[in-house]
Design a protein around this motif. Structure first.
Motif, short mmCIF file in Angstrom:
data_model
loop_
_atom_site.label_atom_id
_atom_site.label_comp_id
_atom_site.label_asym_id
_atom_site.label_seq_id
_atom_site.Cartn_x
_atom_site.Cartn_y
_atom_site.Cartn_z
N VAL A 39 26.98 -11.93 18.75
CA VAL A 39 28.02 -11.44 17.85
C VAL A 39 27.44 -10.44 16.86
O VAL A 39 26.39 -10.70 16.24
CB VAL A 39 28.68 -12.61 17.09
N THR A 40 28.10 -9.29 16.71
CA THR A 40 27.71 -8.31 15.71
C THR A 40 28.68 -8.38 14.53
O THR A 40 29.75 -9.00 14.61
CB THR A 40 27.70 -6.89 16.29
N GLU A 41 28.32 -7.73 13.44
CA GLU A 41 29.11 -7.82 12.22
C GLU A 41 30.55 -7.36 12.44
O GLU A 41 30.80 -6.32 13.04
CB GLU A 41 28.47 -6.96 11.12
N GLY A 42 31.48 -8.17 11.97
CA GLY A 42 32.89 -7.81 12.05
C GLY A 42 33.60 -8.25 13.32
O GLY A 42 34.82 -8.13 13.42
N GLU A 43 32.87 -8.75 14.31
CA GLU A 43 33.50 -9.17 15.55
C GLU A 43 34.24 -10.49 15.37
O GLU A 43 33.83 -11.36 14.61
CB GLU A 43 32.47 -9.30 16.67
N THR A 44 35.33 -10.64 16.12
CA THR A 44 36.12 -11.86 16.14
C THR A 44 36.21 -12.36 17.57
O THR A 44 35.84 -11.65 18.52
CB THR A 44 37.54 -11.61 15.61
N ALA A 79 24.07 -2.62 17.74
CA ALA A 79 23.67 -3.67 16.80
C ALA A 79 22.30 -3.36 16.18
O ALA A 79 22.05 -3.69 15.01
CB ALA A 79 23.63 -5.02 17.50
N ARG A 101 29.91 -15.85 13.31
CA ARG A 101 28.80 -15.43 12.47
C ARG A 101 28.03 -14.30 13.14
O ARG A 101 27.86 -14.30 14.36
CB ARG A 101 27.81 -16.57 12.22
N THR A 102 27.57 -13.35 12.36
CA THR A 102 26.71 -12.30 12.91
C THR A 102 25.45 -12.93 13.50
O THR A 102 24.81 -13.76 12.85
CB THR A 102 26.32 -11.30 11.81
N GLY A 103 25.15 -12.59 14.74
CA GLY A 103 23.99 -13.17 15.43
C GLY A 103 24.31 -14.40 16.24
O GLY A 103 23.45 -14.90 16.98
N GLN A 104 25.52 -14.90 16.13
CA GLN A 104 25.93 -16.09 16.89
C GLN A 104 25.95 -15.77 18.38
O GLN A 104 26.34 -14.66 18.79
CB GLN A 104 27.32 -16.56 16.42
N ARG A 118 26.01 -2.69 23.56
CA ARG A 118 26.25 -3.43 22.32
C ARG A 118 24.94 -3.62 21.54
O ARG A 118 24.92 -3.55 20.31
CB ARG A 118 26.87 -4.79 22.64
#
Length: 332
Positions: free
Chosen positions: A291-296, A141, A324-327, A137
């Motif tokens: 968390v990366t962009e677009g992940e839920t 990322a 949030r991205t980076g969370q 991942r």
């Protein structure tokens, strides 16, 4: 005696034809370069499984035009600081510049140094060398590749071939033992009088998927993988939960429940579909997911084989909460 029988089996299963072909297989590729990947893991901290999976994916097991013409097994482009030989291939754009090497070993060494020296990959080295999922991942990322499913592809290769064994202490011995065990089981099946060649995929009509506790197996046209101790398949075009329920002897209602879905939801081609109940916590070494962009919440839970409700509870998230991205999310 067993050795002679195994030779006979290999011959009957088409070993002569394999010998004549020039395309390198995954197993041949792994056997040829696994010692380099393990050495680099010990020196740099990069999981051997990740190195080999990237080599397999980027070079098509050493069969791609780029790897054959330039020994470039990791798709590394020239960049401004590259002073070595160059070749040009179409990739994201036409005629892009790629690094060329005098040997495959040099490509492996440059790959390790590339990850070790580039600041954008610094965050990867906080993960242990046996946490291949976080590394996969993290590579995606950090922008190593543009394919949206790059991390999933790497993990799939690692799980299909049990490359994660190489990340453990005495990994090469563990991996070799795995291969010996498979060969011995094949010989024992042949000696028992089976009319089926034990080195080819068997048509196991009576397999109960709930009893699968191996990394990969074949069942009625599906590969069964394991994540976090939970069995899953990859959905095909036209699959429905009703059709999968019939194949795997599990109700469509339970399949939806296993995958945190309700109502009349149906699988999408390429989606992981669990055929066991997912876990409440991640059983691997990693404790967090970035968390990366677009992940839920749903997609993260699915990738780790975690129950969505459990993931929300671990992180005190309300139903429907956006990420949030980076969370940072706790996964155990």
């Amino acid at each position: 005696m067993k050795k002679s029988i195994l030779v006979a089996i290999l011959f009957l299963s088409g070993f002569g034809a394999l010998h004549a072909q020039t395309r390198q297989t995954r197993e041949e590729y792994i056997d040829r370069y696994k010692h380099i990947a393990v050495a680099h893991m010990e020196r740099y901290g990069i999981p051997a499984s990740i190195t080999l999976a990237q080599g397999i994916l980027e070079s098509d097991c050493g069969n791609s035009a780029l790897s054959r013409s330039s020994n470039n097994h990791f798709g590394i482009k020239c960049k401004s600081d590259w002073t070595g030989r160059r070749v040009f291939h179409d990739d994201d754009a036409r005629g892009e510049c790629f690094r060329a090497y005098g040997s495959v070993e040099a490509s492996y060494e440059d790959h390790a140094r590339f990850l070790d020296s580039q600041p954008r990959y610094d965050s990867l080295f906080v993960y242990p060398a046996d946490d291949y999922r976080s590394w996969a991942r993290g590579l995606k990322a950090a922008g190593y590749a543009t394919a949206p499913d790059y991390a999933q592809r790497l993990c799939r290769i690692i799980e299909e071939t049990q490359l994660y064994l190489l990340d453990r202490p005495q990994g090469e011995a563990l991996y070799a033992a795995r291969n010996r065990s498979r060969a011995e089981q094949a010989v024992e099946g042949f000696e028992a009088g089976s009319s089926v060649n034990p080195l080819t995929p068997a048509n196991e009509e009576r397999i109960d998927p709930d009893d699968f506790r191996v990394t990969i197996n074949a069942y009625k046209g599906y590969n069964i993988y394991v994540t976090n101790g939970v069995n899953y398949i990859v959905a095909k075009e036209g699959d429905t939960f009703e059709s999968l329920a019939e194949i795997f002897c599990i109700s469509a209602r339970n399949l939806r429940k296993f995958n945190d879905l309700k109502g009349k939801a149906q699988p999408v081609r390429g989606e992981q579909i669990y055929i066991d109940r997912k876990q409440k916590r991640w059983e691997g070494n990693a404790r967090h997911h970035i968390v990366t962009e677009g992940e839920t919440v749903a997609s993260v839970a699915q990738s780790y084989a975690l129950r969505e409700k459990s993931l929300r509870k671990l992180n005190r998230l309300k139903a429907g909460a956006a990420l949030r991205t980076g969370q940072t999310l706790r996964i155990r």
